[in-house]
Scaffold this active site. Sequence first.
Site, PDB file in Angstrom:
ATOM      1  N   GLU A  67     -14.313  20.118  -4.789  1.00 25.58           N
ATOM      2  CA  GLU A  67     -14.717  19.781  -3.439  1.00 25.58           C
ATOM      3  C   GLU A  67     -13.679  19.871  -2.162  1.00 25.58           C
ATOM      4  O   GLU A  67     -12.607  19.391  -2.418  1.00 25.58           O
ATOM      5  CB  GLU A  67     -15.384  18.256  -3.147  1.00 25.58           C
ATOM      6  N   ASP A 130      -1.991   6.521  -2.528  1.00 24.62           N
ATOM      7  CA  ASP A 130      -1.589   6.734  -0.841  1.00 24.62           C
ATOM      8  C   ASP A 130      -0.891   5.035  -0.572  1.00 24.62           C
ATOM      9  O   ASP A 130      -1.429   4.099  -0.929  1.00 24.62           O
ATOM     10  CB  ASP A 130      -3.118   6.576  -0.670  1.00 24.62           C
ATOM     11  N   ASP A 132       0.782   3.359   2.795  1.00 24.45           N
ATOM     12  CA  ASP A 132       0.960   3.242   4.276  1.00 24.45           C
ATOM     13  C   ASP A 132       1.793   2.109   4.448  1.00 24.45           C
ATOM     14  O   ASP A 132       1.700   1.075   3.896  1.00 24.45           O
ATOM     15  CB  ASP A 132      -0.385   2.958   4.876  1.00 24.45           C
TER      16      ASP A 132
END
Length: 557
Positions: A67, A130, A132
Amino acid sequence: MKSEIMKVGDMNGRDDMQIDEPKGLDLNHLRLYYGKLFPYADMFRWLSYGNDGKHPACDNSYINRREFSFTLENDIYIRYQSFNNATEMENSIKEKCPVKIDIGPVYNVDLAKRTAYSKTGPVERELIFDIDISDYDDVRYCCAGGDVCLNCWPLMTAAIKVIDVALRDDFGFNHILWVYSGRRGVHCWVCDSKARRLGNAQRASIVDYFRVYKGGENSLRKVSLTGPVLHPFLVRSYTEVLKVIFEEKLLLNQKLLSSDERCQRILEVIPDDSVAGELRDKWQRNQRSKSKQDIDIVRWDQLKQMLQSGKQKVQALRRCVEEIVFSYTYPRLDVEVSKHMNHLLKAPFCIHPKTGRICVPIDPNNCDDFDPRTVPTISQLIDELNVGGMRAGSENDWERTSLGESIKFFRSSFLEPLLKSCKDELESSYSAKLQQSKNSLSWQEILFVGFRWNSTMFRGRYVKFTLFDEDYVALLIIQHRTTYLYFKLAPKRPLIVAVQVPSGAHTQHATVPVIEPDPVRNPTILPVPALDSSVDDVGDDAEARPVMTSWAEGLGG
Protein backbone atom coordinates in the site's frame (compact mmCIF):
# COMPACT_ATOMS: atom_id res chain seq x y z
CA MET A 1 -5.64 0.52 -9.90
CA LYS A 2 -8.31 1.18 -7.29
CA SER A 3 -7.77 3.51 -4.37
CA GLU A 4 -9.80 5.03 -1.59
CA ILE A 5 -10.17 8.82 -1.47
CA MET A 6 -11.10 10.64 1.70
CA LYS A 7 -10.56 13.90 3.52
CA VAL A 8 -7.75 13.99 6.07
CA GLY A 9 -10.32 14.79 8.72
CA ASP A 10 -12.16 11.57 7.90
CA MET A 11 -9.25 9.59 9.36
CA ASN A 12 -10.35 10.38 12.92
CA GLY A 13 -11.15 7.28 14.88
CA ARG A 14 -9.21 4.96 12.59
CA ASP A 15 -6.27 2.93 13.84
CA ASP A 16 -3.83 4.30 11.26
CA MET A 17 -1.14 6.80 12.02
CA GLN A 18 -2.42 10.37 12.11
CA ILE A 19 -1.70 12.34 8.96
CA ASP A 20 -0.38 15.88 9.28
CA GLU A 21 -2.40 18.43 7.37
CA PRO A 22 -0.33 19.91 4.54
CA LYS A 23 0.19 23.64 4.48
CA GLY A 24 2.32 26.09 2.58
CA LEU A 25 4.06 23.92 -0.03
CA ASP A 26 4.69 25.47 -3.43
CA LEU A 27 3.16 22.97 -5.86
CA ASN A 28 5.33 24.20 -8.72
CA HIS A 29 8.42 23.42 -6.65
CA LEU A 30 6.90 20.07 -5.74
CA ARG A 31 6.31 19.16 -9.38
CA LEU A 32 9.88 20.05 -10.20
CA TYR A 33 11.15 17.99 -7.27
CA TYR A 34 9.16 14.93 -8.36
CA GLY A 35 10.21 15.50 -11.95
CA LYS A 36 13.94 15.90 -11.33
CA LEU A 37 15.05 14.70 -7.90
CA PHE A 38 12.87 12.05 -6.29
CA PRO A 39 14.70 8.64 -6.35
CA TYR A 40 11.90 6.48 -7.81
CA ALA A 41 14.06 3.55 -8.86
CA ASP A 42 15.82 3.31 -5.49
CA MET A 43 12.55 3.49 -3.56
CA PHE A 44 10.94 0.83 -5.74
CA ARG A 45 13.95 -1.49 -5.48
CA TRP A 46 13.88 -1.13 -1.72
CA LEU A 47 10.18 -1.91 -1.32
CA SER A 48 10.36 -4.82 -3.80
CA TYR A 49 12.98 -6.64 -1.68
CA GLY A 50 14.42 -8.45 -4.67
CA ASN A 51 11.02 -9.49 -6.09
CA ASP A 52 11.81 -7.91 -9.44
CA GLY A 53 11.03 -10.89 -11.65
CA LYS A 54 14.69 -11.67 -12.37
CA HIS A 55 14.86 -14.80 -10.22
CA PRO A 56 12.59 -17.86 -10.46
CA ALA A 57 11.87 -17.62 -6.73
CA CYS A 58 10.55 -14.05 -7.00
CA ASP A 59 7.04 -13.29 -5.83
CA ASN A 60 5.76 -11.30 -8.79
CA SER A 61 2.67 -10.24 -6.87
CA TYR A 62 4.66 -8.81 -3.96
CA ILE A 63 4.93 -5.16 -4.93
CA ASN A 64 1.35 -4.77 -6.15
CA ARG A 65 0.20 -5.88 -2.71
CA ARG A 66 2.09 -2.99 -1.05
CA GLU A 67 0.00 0.00 0.00
CA PHE A 68 1.01 3.54 -0.88
CA SER A 69 -1.06 6.51 0.17
CA PHE A 70 -0.95 10.11 -1.02
CA THR A 71 -2.01 13.29 0.72
CA LEU A 72 -2.99 15.79 -1.95
CA GLU A 73 -3.69 19.49 -1.91
CA ASN A 74 -6.86 20.52 -0.08
CA ASP A 75 -6.57 17.64 2.39
CA ILE A 76 -7.49 14.92 -0.09
CA TYR A 77 -6.14 11.59 1.11
CA ILE A 78 -5.85 8.61 -1.26
CA ARG A 79 -5.33 5.18 0.27
CA TYR A 80 -4.76 1.63 -0.99
CA GLN A 81 -2.72 2.51 -4.04
CA SER A 82 -0.38 -0.05 -5.56
CA PHE A 83 1.99 -0.17 -8.51
CA ASN A 84 3.31 -2.93 -10.73
CA ASN A 85 6.63 -1.29 -11.52
CA ALA A 86 8.76 1.77 -10.88
CA THR A 87 7.54 3.54 -14.01
CA GLU A 88 3.93 3.19 -12.94
CA MET A 89 4.76 4.57 -9.50
CA GLU A 90 6.72 7.48 -11.01
CA ASN A 91 3.93 8.41 -13.41
CA SER A 92 1.32 8.34 -10.65
CA ILE A 93 3.37 10.55 -8.32
CA LYS A 94 4.13 13.03 -11.09
CA GLU A 95 0.49 13.15 -12.09
CA LYS A 96 -1.01 13.52 -8.61
CA CYS A 97 1.84 15.55 -7.09
CA PRO A 98 1.16 14.49 -3.47
CA VAL A 99 2.25 16.85 -0.74
CA LYS A 100 3.02 13.79 1.38
CA ILE A 101 3.61 10.11 0.67
CA ASP A 102 2.98 7.40 3.23
CA ILE A 103 3.95 3.73 3.00
CA GLY A 104 1.75 0.99 4.39
CA PRO A 105 2.00 -2.80 4.71
CA VAL A 106 1.97 -5.61 2.16
CA TYR A 107 -1.51 -7.15 2.01
CA ASN A 108 -2.63 -10.68 1.25
CA VAL A 109 -4.29 -9.65 -2.03
CA ASP A 110 -3.60 -7.40 -4.98
CA LEU A 111 -4.78 -4.00 -3.74
CA ALA A 112 -6.19 -3.14 -7.14
CA LYS A 113 -8.63 -6.05 -6.67
CA ARG A 114 -9.08 -5.89 -2.91
CA THR A 115 -12.81 -5.08 -3.08
CA ALA A 116 -13.39 -8.45 -4.75
CA TYR A 117 -12.21 -10.29 -1.64
CA SER A 118 -14.20 -10.80 1.53
CA LYS A 119 -11.17 -10.92 3.80
CA THR A 120 -8.09 -8.76 3.34
CA GLY A 121 -5.36 -7.78 5.75
CA PRO A 122 -1.65 -7.05 6.10
CA VAL A 123 0.74 -10.00 5.98
CA GLU A 124 4.08 -8.21 5.96
CA ARG A 125 5.41 -4.88 7.14
CA GLU A 126 8.71 -3.42 8.24
CA LEU A 127 9.14 -3.08 11.99
CA ILE A 128 8.89 0.67 12.43
CA PHE A 129 9.51 3.17 15.21
CA ASP A 130 8.31 6.75 15.39
CA ILE A 131 9.89 9.15 17.89
CA ASP A 132 8.75 12.78 18.17
CA ILE A 133 10.64 15.37 20.17
CA SER A 134 7.33 16.97 21.18
CA ASP A 135 6.87 14.00 23.54
CA TYR A 136 9.82 15.38 25.55
CA ASP A 137 8.27 18.78 26.19
CA ASP A 138 8.21 18.19 29.94
CA VAL A 139 12.02 17.88 30.07
CA ARG A 140 13.15 20.46 27.50
CA TYR A 141 12.95 24.19 28.10
CA CYS A 142 14.34 25.59 24.85
CA CYS A 143 11.50 24.62 22.51
CA ALA A 144 7.98 23.20 22.53
CA GLY A 145 5.69 21.38 20.14
CA GLY A 146 7.14 20.91 16.68
CA ASP A 147 10.03 23.33 17.22
CA VAL A 148 13.52 21.92 17.56
CA CYS A 149 17.05 23.25 18.04
CA LEU A 150 20.54 21.93 18.74
CA ASN A 151 19.97 22.22 22.50
CA CYS A 152 17.19 19.61 22.49
CA TRP A 153 18.09 17.53 19.41
CA PRO A 154 20.51 15.37 21.50
CA LEU A 155 17.35 13.68 22.81
CA MET A 156 16.81 12.29 19.30
CA THR A 157 20.49 11.35 19.10
CA ALA A 158 20.13 9.35 22.31
CA ALA A 159 17.05 7.57 20.94
CA ILE A 160 18.83 6.58 17.72
CA LYS A 161 21.86 5.24 19.57
CA VAL A 162 19.93 3.25 22.17
CA ILE A 163 17.45 1.64 19.78
CA ASP A 164 19.87 1.01 16.92
CA VAL A 165 22.37 -0.87 19.08
CA ALA A 166 19.63 -2.94 20.72
CA LEU A 167 18.05 -3.87 17.39
CA ARG A 168 21.38 -5.04 16.03
CA ASP A 169 23.00 -6.61 19.10
CA ASP A 170 20.00 -7.88 21.05
CA PHE A 171 17.65 -8.86 18.20
CA GLY A 172 20.13 -9.59 15.42
CA PHE A 173 18.67 -7.23 12.83
CA ASN A 174 21.02 -5.83 10.20
CA HIS A 175 19.12 -3.74 7.68
CA ILE A 176 17.97 -0.68 9.58
CA LEU A 177 17.13 2.70 8.05
CA TRP A 178 16.92 5.86 10.16
CA VAL A 179 15.15 8.82 8.58
CA TYR A 180 14.63 12.41 9.68
CA SER A 181 10.89 13.06 9.78
CA GLY A 182 11.36 16.49 8.24
CA ARG A 183 10.37 18.44 11.33
CA ARG A 184 10.39 17.17 14.89
CA GLY A 185 11.58 13.60 15.06
CA VAL A 186 13.00 10.45 13.53
CA HIS A 187 11.62 7.28 11.98
CA CYS A 188 13.20 3.83 12.04
CA TRP A 189 12.59 1.12 9.43
CA VAL A 190 13.79 -2.40 10.30
CA CYS A 191 13.80 -4.20 6.96
CA ASP A 192 15.21 -7.68 7.62
CA SER A 193 12.90 -10.40 6.31
CA LYS A 194 12.39 -11.80 9.81
CA ALA A 195 11.37 -8.34 11.01
CA ARG A 196 8.94 -7.76 8.14
CA ARG A 197 7.15 -11.04 8.88
CA LEU A 198 6.59 -10.42 12.57
CA GLY A 199 2.99 -10.62 13.75
CA ASN A 200 1.35 -7.98 15.93
CA ALA A 201 1.97 -9.96 19.11
CA GLN A 202 5.67 -10.32 18.32
CA ARG A 203 5.95 -6.62 17.54
CA ALA A 204 4.29 -5.81 20.84
CA SER A 205 6.86 -7.99 22.64
CA ILE A 206 9.71 -6.03 21.06
CA VAL A 207 8.06 -2.77 22.08
CA ASP A 208 7.73 -4.06 25.64
CA TYR A 209 11.45 -4.85 25.61
CA PHE A 210 12.16 -1.18 24.98
CA ARG A 211 9.45 0.10 27.27
CA VAL A 212 10.96 1.87 30.26
CA TYR A 213 9.43 5.32 30.02
CA LYS A 214 5.89 5.02 31.40
CA GLY A 215 5.18 8.40 32.88
CA GLY A 216 2.52 10.85 31.77
CA GLU A 217 2.80 14.62 31.83
CA ASN A 218 1.67 14.82 35.47
CA SER A 219 3.48 11.73 36.68
CA LEU A 220 6.32 12.28 39.15
CA ARG A 221 8.13 9.05 38.36
CA LYS A 222 8.64 8.79 34.62
CA VAL A 223 10.34 5.41 34.42
CA SER A 224 10.09 2.02 36.03
CA LEU A 225 13.43 0.39 36.84
CA THR A 226 12.52 -2.79 38.67
CA GLY A 227 14.56 -5.68 40.05
CA PRO A 228 17.70 -5.85 42.19
CA VAL A 229 19.90 -5.17 39.15
CA LEU A 230 19.26 -3.48 35.84
CA HIS A 231 18.82 -5.49 32.68
CA PRO A 232 22.08 -5.60 30.65
CA PHE A 233 20.35 -3.63 27.87
CA LEU A 234 19.53 -0.85 30.31
CA VAL A 235 23.03 -0.90 31.82
CA ARG A 236 24.56 -0.56 28.36
CA SER A 237 22.14 2.22 27.40
CA TYR A 238 22.86 4.11 30.59
CA THR A 239 26.64 3.85 30.63
CA GLU A 240 27.31 4.23 26.90
CA VAL A 241 24.66 6.72 25.86
CA LEU A 242 22.20 8.22 28.32
CA LYS A 243 24.58 9.27 31.10
CA VAL A 244 26.87 10.98 28.58
CA ILE A 245 24.01 12.78 26.82
CA PHE A 246 22.52 13.90 30.13
CA GLU A 247 25.70 15.19 31.76
CA GLU A 248 27.46 16.59 28.71
CA LYS A 249 24.50 17.97 26.76
CA LEU A 250 21.15 18.32 28.50
CA LEU A 251 22.30 19.33 31.95
CA LEU A 252 23.93 22.48 30.61
CA ASN A 253 21.88 23.13 27.48
CA GLN A 254 18.54 22.88 29.28
CA LYS A 255 19.75 24.33 32.62
CA LEU A 256 18.01 21.48 34.42
CA LEU A 257 19.02 22.61 37.94
CA SER A 258 19.27 26.35 37.49
CA SER A 259 15.93 27.33 39.05
CA ASP A 260 13.89 26.28 42.06
CA GLU A 261 11.08 24.98 39.85
CA ARG A 262 13.38 22.78 37.78
CA CYS A 263 15.18 21.56 40.88
CA GLN A 264 11.88 20.59 42.43
CA ARG A 265 10.97 18.42 39.44
CA ILE A 266 14.13 16.38 39.97
CA LEU A 267 13.80 16.24 43.75
CA GLU A 268 10.30 14.79 43.40
CA VAL A 269 11.85 11.60 42.02
CA ILE A 270 13.60 10.96 45.35
CA PRO A 271 11.29 8.78 47.51
CA ASP A 272 12.87 9.85 50.83
CA ASP A 273 11.56 13.29 51.85
CA SER A 274 14.39 13.84 54.33
CA VAL A 275 17.07 13.31 51.68
CA ALA A 276 15.22 15.50 49.19
CA GLY A 277 14.81 18.21 51.86
CA GLU A 278 18.50 18.09 52.73
CA LEU A 279 19.46 18.60 49.11
CA ARG A 280 16.94 21.43 48.72
CA ASP A 281 18.37 23.26 51.73
CA LYS A 282 21.92 22.84 50.46
CA TRP A 283 21.04 24.22 47.04
CA GLN A 284 19.21 27.20 48.49
CA ARG A 285 22.20 28.07 50.69
CA ASN A 286 24.52 27.93 47.71
CA GLN A 287 22.39 30.06 45.39
CA ARG A 288 24.70 33.04 45.75
CA SER A 289 27.90 31.05 45.52
CA LYS A 290 30.60 32.73 43.45
CA SER A 291 31.95 29.44 42.20
CA LYS A 292 33.17 29.54 38.60
CA GLN A 293 31.67 26.13 38.03
CA ASP A 294 28.23 26.01 36.42
CA ILE A 295 25.50 25.72 39.05
CA ASP A 296 23.85 22.82 37.21
CA ILE A 297 27.05 20.77 37.38
CA VAL A 298 27.63 21.64 41.05
CA ARG A 299 24.12 20.63 42.07
CA TRP A 300 24.18 17.44 40.02
CA ASP A 301 27.46 16.36 41.63
CA GLN A 302 25.99 17.05 45.06
CA LEU A 303 22.90 14.99 44.26
CA LYS A 304 24.98 12.04 43.04
CA GLN A 305 27.28 12.19 46.05
CA MET A 306 24.39 12.15 48.49
CA LEU A 307 22.32 9.42 46.77
CA GLN A 308 25.19 7.12 45.89
CA SER A 309 27.21 7.47 49.09
CA GLY A 310 27.92 4.41 51.20
CA LYS A 311 25.50 5.46 53.90
CA GLN A 312 22.51 5.09 51.58
CA LYS A 313 21.57 1.47 52.12
CA VAL A 314 18.17 1.63 50.43
CA GLN A 315 18.35 0.46 46.84
CA ALA A 316 15.58 2.85 45.74
CA LEU A 317 17.72 5.82 46.80
CA ARG A 318 20.87 4.57 45.15
CA ARG A 319 18.97 4.02 41.91
CA CYS A 320 17.46 7.53 41.87
CA VAL A 321 20.37 8.87 39.83
CA GLU A 322 19.70 6.33 37.08
CA GLU A 323 15.97 7.01 37.23
CA ILE A 324 16.52 10.74 36.77
CA VAL A 325 18.77 10.18 33.77
CA PHE A 326 16.33 7.70 32.21
CA SER A 327 13.39 10.03 32.85
CA TYR A 328 15.03 12.82 30.89
CA THR A 329 16.82 10.96 28.10
CA TYR A 330 15.39 7.49 27.45
CA PRO A 331 13.58 7.07 24.08
CA ARG A 332 9.87 7.81 24.16
CA LEU A 333 8.26 5.65 21.49
CA ASP A 334 4.88 5.96 19.87
CA VAL A 335 4.16 2.36 20.82
CA GLU A 336 0.99 1.96 18.75
CA VAL A 337 2.90 2.66 15.54
CA SER A 338 5.34 -0.15 16.28
CA LYS A 339 2.85 -2.70 17.60
CA HIS A 340 0.52 -2.92 14.61
CA MET A 341 1.25 -3.87 11.01
CA ASN A 342 -1.39 -1.60 9.49
CA HIS A 343 0.18 1.73 10.46
CA LEU A 344 1.35 4.13 7.81
CA LEU A 345 4.66 5.96 7.93
CA LYS A 346 5.97 8.86 5.91
CA ALA A 347 8.23 7.75 3.06
CA PRO A 348 11.91 8.67 2.97
CA PHE A 349 12.78 11.48 0.55
CA CYS A 350 9.32 12.97 0.58
CA ILE A 351 8.76 16.56 1.73
CA HIS A 352 7.46 17.53 5.13
CA PRO A 353 4.41 19.64 4.27
CA LYS A 354 4.93 22.17 7.08
CA THR A 355 8.69 22.75 6.92
CA GLY A 356 9.48 21.92 3.30
CA ARG A 357 12.46 19.86 4.49
CA ILE A 358 13.36 16.56 2.87
CA CYS A 359 13.03 13.37 4.89
CA VAL A 360 16.67 12.35 4.51
CA PRO A 361 18.38 9.25 5.95
CA ILE A 362 20.48 9.57 9.12
CA ASP A 363 23.70 7.64 9.62
CA PRO A 364 23.36 6.05 13.09
CA ASN A 365 27.15 5.75 13.32
CA ASN A 366 27.51 9.52 12.95
CA CYS A 367 24.21 10.74 14.36
CA ASP A 368 26.04 13.09 16.76
CA ASP A 369 26.89 15.20 13.72
CA PHE A 370 23.36 15.38 12.34
CA ASP A 371 21.93 18.91 12.39
CA PRO A 372 18.24 19.17 11.46
CA ARG A 373 18.71 22.84 10.61
CA THR A 374 21.01 21.95 7.70
CA VAL A 375 18.65 19.46 6.08
CA PRO A 376 17.85 20.81 2.61
CA THR A 377 14.46 22.32 1.89
CA ILE A 378 12.64 21.95 -1.40
CA SER A 379 13.14 25.61 -2.27
CA GLN A 380 16.86 25.26 -1.58
CA LEU A 381 17.09 22.28 -3.92
CA ILE A 382 15.27 24.13 -6.69
CA ASP A 383 17.68 27.05 -6.32
CA GLU A 384 20.62 24.64 -6.55
CA LEU A 385 19.16 23.15 -9.72
CA ASN A 386 18.79 26.59 -11.24
CA VAL A 387 22.34 27.56 -10.38
CA GLY A 388 23.68 24.31 -11.81
CA GLY A 389 21.71 24.71 -15.04
CA MET A 390 18.60 22.84 -16.08
CA ARG A 391 20.05 20.08 -18.24
CA ALA A 392 16.99 18.41 -19.70
CA GLY A 393 16.93 14.65 -19.53
CA SER A 394 19.79 14.34 -17.04
CA GLU A 395 19.46 11.13 -15.09
CA ASN A 396 21.29 12.38 -12.01
CA ASP A 397 20.11 15.91 -11.41
CA TRP A 398 20.21 15.19 -7.68
CA GLU A 399 24.01 14.94 -7.86
CA ARG A 400 24.10 18.68 -8.48
CA THR A 401 22.22 19.41 -5.28
CA SER A 402 22.74 18.96 -1.55
CA LEU A 403 20.39 15.94 -1.76
CA GLY A 404 23.09 13.96 -3.54
CA GLU A 405 24.98 12.84 -0.45
CA SER A 406 21.78 11.56 1.16
CA ILE A 407 20.86 9.45 -1.87
CA LYS A 408 24.41 8.07 -2.12
CA PHE A 409 24.34 7.14 1.56
CA PHE A 410 20.92 5.49 1.13
CA ARG A 411 22.27 3.37 -1.72
CA SER A 412 25.67 2.38 -0.37
CA SER A 413 24.93 1.94 3.34
CA PHE A 414 21.39 0.60 3.23
CA LEU A 415 19.96 -0.40 -0.15
CA GLU A 416 22.84 -2.36 -1.68
CA PRO A 417 23.53 -4.51 1.42
CA LEU A 418 19.79 -5.10 1.80
CA LEU A 419 19.28 -6.23 -1.80
CA LYS A 420 22.32 -8.50 -1.61
CA SER A 421 20.81 -10.15 1.44
CA CYS A 422 17.44 -10.47 -0.34
CA LYS A 423 19.11 -12.08 -3.34
CA ASP A 424 20.93 -14.56 -1.12
CA GLU A 425 17.70 -15.44 0.68
CA LEU A 426 15.83 -15.95 -2.58
CA GLU A 427 18.58 -18.19 -3.91
CA SER A 428 18.74 -20.18 -0.69
CA SER A 429 14.96 -20.55 -0.55
CA TYR A 430 14.76 -21.61 -4.18
CA SER A 431 17.52 -24.19 -3.79
CA ALA A 432 15.90 -25.60 -0.65
CA LYS A 433 12.49 -25.89 -2.29
CA LEU A 434 13.98 -27.50 -5.38
CA GLN A 435 15.83 -30.04 -3.29
CA GLN A 436 12.76 -30.69 -1.20
CA SER A 437 10.70 -31.32 -4.29
CA LYS A 438 13.25 -33.88 -5.44
CA ASN A 439 13.40 -35.61 -2.08
CA SER A 440 9.69 -35.71 -1.35
CA LEU A 441 8.06 -36.98 -4.54
CA SER A 442 4.93 -38.88 -3.58
CA TRP A 443 2.96 -41.45 -5.57
CA GLN A 444 0.30 -38.87 -6.10
CA GLU A 445 2.78 -36.39 -7.59
CA ILE A 446 4.30 -39.04 -9.86
CA LEU A 447 0.89 -40.07 -11.18
CA PHE A 448 0.35 -36.53 -12.44
CA VAL A 449 2.86 -37.39 -15.18
CA GLY A 450 0.15 -39.66 -16.64
CA PHE A 451 1.16 -43.29 -16.54
CA ARG A 452 -0.95 -44.64 -19.38
CA TRP A 453 1.00 -45.84 -22.37
CA ASN A 454 1.17 -48.47 -25.06
CA SER A 455 3.95 -50.70 -23.78
CA THR A 456 4.98 -51.62 -27.34
CA MET A 457 6.04 -48.04 -27.84
CA PHE A 458 8.28 -48.12 -24.78
CA ARG A 459 9.25 -51.78 -24.62
CA GLY A 460 12.59 -51.85 -22.85
CA ARG A 461 13.46 -48.32 -23.80
CA TYR A 462 14.59 -45.34 -21.82
CA VAL A 463 11.81 -42.78 -21.59
CA LYS A 464 12.56 -39.07 -21.27
CA PHE A 465 10.06 -36.83 -19.50
CA THR A 466 9.92 -33.57 -17.57
CA LEU A 467 9.01 -33.31 -13.89
CA PHE A 468 9.27 -30.21 -11.69
CA ASP A 469 10.88 -28.28 -14.55
CA GLU A 470 13.72 -30.79 -14.87
CA ASP A 471 14.36 -33.54 -17.37
CA TYR A 472 14.63 -37.16 -16.21
CA VAL A 473 15.37 -40.41 -18.01
CA ALA A 474 13.25 -43.37 -16.89
CA LEU A 475 13.56 -47.10 -17.57
CA LEU A 476 10.45 -49.22 -18.12
CA ILE A 477 10.69 -52.66 -16.48
CA ILE A 478 8.15 -55.51 -16.31
CA GLN A 479 8.40 -57.85 -13.30
CA HIS A 480 5.75 -60.23 -11.99
CA ARG A 481 2.88 -58.58 -13.87
CA THR A 482 3.91 -55.19 -12.53
CA THR A 483 5.43 -52.47 -14.60
CA TYR A 484 8.13 -50.47 -12.88
CA LEU A 485 9.11 -47.04 -14.09
CA TYR A 486 12.58 -46.55 -12.69
CA PHE A 487 14.35 -43.22 -12.62
CA LYS A 488 17.26 -41.90 -10.64
CA LEU A 489 17.62 -38.47 -9.06
CA ALA A 490 21.40 -38.39 -9.00
CA PRO A 491 23.15 -38.26 -6.64
CA LYS A 492 20.13 -39.25 -4.51
CA ARG A 493 18.89 -42.82 -4.19
CA PRO A 494 16.61 -44.22 -6.89
CA LEU A 495 12.85 -43.93 -6.67
CA ILE A 496 10.68 -46.85 -7.80
CA VAL A 497 7.21 -46.20 -9.19
CA ALA A 498 4.88 -49.21 -9.64
CA VAL A 499 1.91 -49.47 -12.00
CA GLN A 500 -0.29 -52.49 -12.77
CA VAL A 501 -0.53 -54.02 -16.25
CA PRO A 502 -3.33 -56.21 -17.68
CA SER A 503 -3.04 -59.95 -17.11
CA GLY A 504 -2.39 -60.59 -20.78
CA ALA A 505 1.04 -59.02 -20.57
CA HIS A 506 4.11 -61.19 -20.26
CA THR A 507 6.88 -60.96 -17.70
CA GLN A 508 10.19 -59.43 -18.61
CA HIS A 509 13.12 -61.77 -17.84
CA ALA A 510 16.21 -60.05 -16.51
CA THR A 511 19.75 -61.13 -17.33
CA VAL A 512 21.74 -58.13 -15.95
CA PRO A 513 22.75 -57.05 -12.40
CA VAL A 514 20.11 -56.00 -9.89
CA ILE A 515 19.37 -52.31 -9.26
CA GLU A 516 19.13 -51.34 -5.58
CA PRO A 517 15.56 -50.36 -4.59
CA ASP A 518 14.57 -47.51 -2.30
CA PRO A 519 13.76 -49.08 1.09
CA VAL A 520 12.90 -45.73 2.62
CA ARG A 521 10.29 -44.64 0.13
CA ASN A 522 8.77 -48.07 -0.45
CA PRO A 523 10.17 -50.95 1.60
CA THR A 524 7.61 -53.35 0.09
CA ILE A 525 9.27 -53.38 -3.35
CA LEU A 526 11.90 -56.07 -3.77
CA PRO A 527 15.17 -55.43 -5.60
CA VAL A 528 14.32 -54.55 -9.17
CA PRO A 529 16.38 -56.10 -11.98
CA ALA A 530 17.86 -53.96 -14.69
CA LEU A 531 16.40 -54.38 -18.15
CA ASP A 532 18.04 -56.55 -20.75
CA SER A 533 17.06 -54.74 -23.91
CA SER A 534 17.66 -57.88 -26.03
CA VAL A 535 14.66 -59.63 -24.48
CA ASP A 536 11.28 -58.54 -25.76
CA ASP A 537 8.21 -60.47 -24.76
CA VAL A 538 6.08 -57.56 -23.56
CA GLY A 539 2.61 -57.70 -25.02
CA ASP A 540 2.37 -55.34 -27.95
CA ASP A 541 -0.99 -53.93 -26.96
CA ALA A 542 -0.66 -53.98 -23.18
CA GLU A 543 -1.71 -50.72 -21.61
CA ALA A 544 -0.47 -49.85 -18.13
CA ARG A 545 -2.65 -48.13 -15.56
CA PRO A 546 -1.71 -46.76 -12.11
CA VAL A 547 -3.14 -48.54 -9.11
CA MET A 548 -1.88 -46.39 -6.24
CA THR A 549 -3.44 -42.98 -5.69
CA SER A 550 -1.56 -41.84 -2.58
CA TRP A 551 1.70 -42.35 -0.79
CA ALA A 552 -0.08 -43.91 2.19
CA GLU A 553 -1.69 -46.51 -0.06
CA GLY A 554 1.71 -47.26 -1.56
CA LEU A 555 2.94 -48.18 1.92
CA GLY A 556 -0.05 -50.33 2.61
CA GLY A 557 -1.77 -47.63 4.70
